[in-house]
Design an enzyme around this catalytic site. Structure first.
Site, PDB file in Angstrom:
ATOM      1  N   MET A 162     -64.950 -12.967  -7.762  1.00 57.81           N
ATOM      2  CA  MET A 162     -63.794 -13.539  -8.444  1.00 57.81           C
ATOM      3  C   MET A 162     -63.784 -13.003  -9.868  1.00 57.81           C
ATOM      4  O   MET A 162     -64.700 -13.287 -10.649  1.00 57.81           O
ATOM      5  CB  MET A 162     -63.888 -15.073  -8.432  1.00 57.81           C
ATOM      6  CG  MET A 162     -62.777 -15.782  -9.142  1.00 57.81           C
ATOM      7  SD  MET A 162     -62.766 -17.582  -8.834  1.00 57.81           S
ATOM      8  CE  MET A 162     -64.349 -18.071  -9.512  1.00 57.81           C
ATOM      9  N   ARG A 295     -65.372 -24.829  -7.401  1.00 59.20           N
ATOM     10  CA  ARG A 295     -65.785 -25.985  -8.199  1.00 59.20           C
ATOM     11  C   ARG A 295     -66.565 -26.981  -7.350  1.00 59.20           C
ATOM     12  O   ARG A 295     -67.547 -27.566  -7.812  1.00 59.20           O
ATOM     13  CB  ARG A 295     -64.557 -26.642  -8.842  1.00 59.20           C
ATOM     14  CG  ARG A 295     -64.045 -25.841 -10.021  1.00 59.20           C
ATOM     15  CD  ARG A 295     -62.749 -26.361 -10.612  1.00 59.20           C
ATOM     16  NE  ARG A 295     -62.433 -25.608 -11.827  1.00 59.20           N
ATOM     17  CZ  ARG A 295     -61.275 -25.657 -12.470  1.00 59.20           C
ATOM     18  NH1 ARG A 295     -60.299 -26.413 -11.992  1.00 59.20           N
ATOM     19  NH2 ARG A 295     -61.089 -24.949 -13.570  1.00 59.20           N
ATOM     20  N   TYR A 435     -69.836 -22.792 -15.904  1.00 59.99           N
ATOM     21  CA  TYR A 435     -68.904 -21.914 -15.195  1.00 59.99           C
ATOM     22  C   TYR A 435     -67.992 -22.673 -14.235  1.00 59.99           C
ATOM     23  O   TYR A 435     -68.182 -23.854 -13.980  1.00 59.99           O
ATOM     24  CB  TYR A 435     -69.594 -20.746 -14.520  1.00 59.99           C
ATOM     25  CG  TYR A 435     -70.731 -20.953 -13.536  1.00 59.99           C
ATOM     26  CD1 TYR A 435     -71.007 -22.153 -12.922  1.00 59.99           C
ATOM     27  CD2 TYR A 435     -71.551 -19.854 -13.228  1.00 59.99           C
ATOM     28  CE1 TYR A 435     -72.046 -22.282 -12.014  1.00 59.99           C
ATOM     29  CE2 TYR A 435     -72.599 -19.973 -12.321  1.00 59.99           C
ATOM     30  CZ  TYR A 435     -72.844 -21.189 -11.720  1.00 59.99           C
ATOM     31  OH  TYR A 435     -73.865 -21.301 -10.823  1.00 59.99           O
ATOM     32  N   GLU A 436     -66.966 -21.973 -13.774  1.00 59.22           N
ATOM     33  CA  GLU A 436     -65.859 -22.559 -12.994  1.00 59.22           C
ATOM     34  C   GLU A 436     -65.111 -23.640 -13.778  1.00 59.22           C
ATOM     35  O   GLU A 436     -64.598 -24.597 -13.209  1.00 59.22           O
ATOM     36  CB  GLU A 436     -66.360 -23.131 -11.657  1.00 59.22           C
ATOM     37  CG  GLU A 436     -67.105 -22.153 -10.794  1.00 59.22           C
ATOM     38  CD  GLU A 436     -66.317 -20.882 -10.492  1.00 59.22           C
ATOM     39  OE1 GLU A 436     -65.082 -20.899 -10.616  1.00 59.22           O
ATOM     40  OE2 GLU A 436     -66.948 -19.874 -10.137  1.00 59.22           O
ATOM     41  N   GLY A 437     -65.048 -23.475 -15.077  1.00 61.87           N
ATOM     42  CA  GLY A 437     -64.409 -24.456 -15.952  1.00 61.87           C
ATOM     43  C   GLY A 437     -65.444 -25.408 -16.501  1.00 61.87           C
ATOM     44  O   GLY A 437     -66.072 -26.152 -15.740  1.00 61.87           O
TER      45      GLY A 437
END
Length: 585
Positions: A162, A295, A435-437
């Site tokens: 990604m 997530r 990570y992933e927000g």
């Protein structure tokens, strides 16, 4: 010290707490499945995690990935383990059967992922990103792209990545600069640099399929001008064989605090050939299909590392003799007799077990959202997934890191040195909060998009389900637990009204309380899931019933009271803090 996958607890959740097969009644994809199959999958997953991945974990951390030229080499044993992983069908366990996947429920898949993360987080990140890429491609790709790429990705022959972040663009994807120029044949030339790309280059799969965010020449500014492209490492010929190398190369790998056996790459795209996924300028919406799955996957990283930390700390505490025993007939005391050690161990276990339960519940709702035929069931599940995903990602990873810290503390000096492995778990766990927000962004997402945007409708619907479980407990041996849960639930319900009012009066300043609100909601959900487990606990052995009761009592007595502190802080508001001049912060 060893890791033992908690298969019995996982089976208890699937069958007795949530009865997922009853929930899946009417879903044709799952009608041939049963609990014997689910248990068999869990048992085989446990064997792979315990016997193949866990022994590679420490050595992989010490060796790390190696970068030379454009190539990245994974640690010794990883490539062979990956081949076994693929041969066992684990990559496509939740994948679309039309393209070679097994189509098993997400409610089961989350438990397999937990085992994998517990045994070897760095390894698990490779197939995790591939699974996320498959979900985005399956949901938004053209038939040609799916037929060309999806089967090999779901088998693990090809892996996925990604590609979002750029050197100047982290969470603010609206300012990314990567470009996509159209070719005459309908493909695109992708140019730009992406950083922090997990599995962007490695030696385990024959091909790597990158999902890349970039801008078309006519793209409007901001996030609405982003498109999503599929960019293979090697081009694919018409007969499915691999062709020439696409000009996407690894410029370097990051030297990190943890997850050292996971290749985190800088990728340079030099007019690499790519193919549009979905509609032009709709790439962010397509990518969020992948990101939301990721997530949840990263949330499970928190659960897995929390559990393995608990297991090792528990084993150590029982064996470590320190001081004199207060128990008659015992010469020395293990530190398991120490009050503070018991506090930490019970805190670790009580949170881990409700996080595992929430993961199954969230996975089950993903299944219902994707496959239910009843429109009302489908829509409710979609609302529940949207609401719970940021909570799971943030709370699981925050509490997972806290558990790793507790584990180190139980072992004392032995926790800080490499011999026992706890220090690696803490280093590996720390990134999951970022990570992933970041978890602060997850909290803002919850408050702004999931609570304020619909005036609290979705979260009130969840509270109604919690109240229903409280009613069910009124004639049980656990009525007192329901009474306590009702008290805490009323506090959190009030907080929803407080936040809605602050949003009207204070604007963005109210987001200062977002993390505290997320935690308050998470703890009350945990209380709900403990009550549901207690109501189903007659299916357990006598010892397991006692262990569930002990952990739930500790959770209610010592962790749920945190809600009161969060509530007072939120009510105090952040408007004054937000109004400070920068030099006063």
């Amino acid at each position: 010290m060893s890791y033992k996958a908690p298969v019995d607890d996982m089976s208890f959740l699937l069958k007795n707490v949530f009865d997922v097969q009853q929930q899946f009644d009417g879903i044709s994809q799952y009608q041939d499945f049963d609990y014997d199959l689910y248990n068999a999958v869990l048992e085989e997953g446990a064997k792979f995690a315990e016997n193949i991945l866990y022994p590679l974990n420490r050595d992989g951390d010490e060796e790390g990935c190696q970068h030379e030229g454009h190539d990245v080499t994974t640690p010794k044993g990883f490539k062979e383990a990956y081949q076994q992983f693929c041969e066992g069908g684990w990559q496509g366990i939740n994948g679309d059967p039309e393209y070679g996947g097994q189509g098993l429920p997400k409610a089961l898949h989350v438990l397999v992922e937990e085992m994998l993360y517990a045994s070897n987080t760095s390894f698990t990140l490779y197939p995790s990103l591939t699974a996320g890429a498959c979900s985005a491609l399956a949901a938004h790709g053209s038939d040609v792209l799916k037929q060309t790429y999806l089967e090999n990705m779901q088998s693990g022959v090809w892996s996925g990545s990604m590609c979002l972040t750029e050197p100047h663009s982290g969470s603010d994807l609206g300012i990314l600069k990567s470009k996509a120029e159209p070719n005459e044949d309908g493909s695109y030339k992708i140019s730009g640099t992406k950083i922090f790309i997990t599995g962007g280059e490695h030696d385990m799969a024959d091909n790597i399929i990158h999902l890349v965010l970039a801008r078309l020449p006519d793209a409007p500014k901001g996030p609405r001008g982003i498109s999503l492209f599929l960019v293979p490492k090697f081009m694919v010929n018409d007969d499915g064989s691999l062709g020439e190398r696409n000009p996407v190369f690894c410029g370097s790998i990051e030297h990190k605090m943890g997850i050292k056996a996971s290749s985190t790459c800088v990728l340079n795209f030099d007019e690499a050939t790519g193919y549009l996924i979905g509609e032009p300028h709709r790439g962010l919406a397509c990518m969020f299909t992948m990101m939301n799955k990721e997530r949840l996957s990263i949330a499970l990283q928190g659960v897995g590392l929390a559990d393995v930390s608990y297991q090792i700390a528990r084993q150590y505490a029982e064996e470590r003799i320190q001081g004199r025993s207060s128990r008659e007939g015992k010469q020395g005391a293990s530190i398991l007799e120490h009050a503070d050690v018991r506090r930490m161990l019970l805190s670790m276990r009580s949170v881990t077990e409700i996080n595992r339960a929430l993961a199954v519940y969230l996975g089950m709702n993903i299944d219902l959202d994707e496959h239910a035929t009843d429109i009302e069931t489908k829509q409710k599940a979609a609302r529940r997934v949207a609401l719970l995903t940021p909570i799971a990602k943030a709370f699981f990873t925050d509490s997972g890191f806290e558990n790793c810290n507790h584990g180190i503390q139980v072992l004392g000096g032995h926790g800080y040195v490499r011999e026992w492995g706890l220090e690696q778990f803490a280093r590996d766990a720390r990134i999951a909060q970022i990570y992933e927000g970041t978890n602060g962004i997850q909290a803002q997402d919850l408050v702004v998009r999931k609570v304020c945007a619909d005036k609290g409708a979705a979260i009130t619907e969840l509270f109604d389900d919690i109240s229903e479980t409280i009613k069910q407990s009124s004639d049980s041996d656990f009525k007192h637990v329901g009474v306590s849960l009702e008290k805490h639930l009323s506090v959190v319900k009030e907080l929803v009204s407080v936040l809605l009012q602050q949003n009207e009066e204070q604007g963005a300043a109210m987001q200062g309380g977002a993390v505290e609100f997320l935690n308050a909601v998470a703890y009350v959900i945990g209380g709900w899931l403990w009550l549901k487990q207690l109501l189903a606990s007659n299916a357990l052995t006598e010892l397991e019933q006692k262990r569930k009761l002990a952990a739930s009592e500790f959770y209610y007595d010592h962790l749920m009271p945190r809600i009161e502190g969060y509530a007072q802080s939120i009510k105090n508001g952040y408007h004054l803090t937000f109004a400070l001049d920068d030099e006063l912060v």
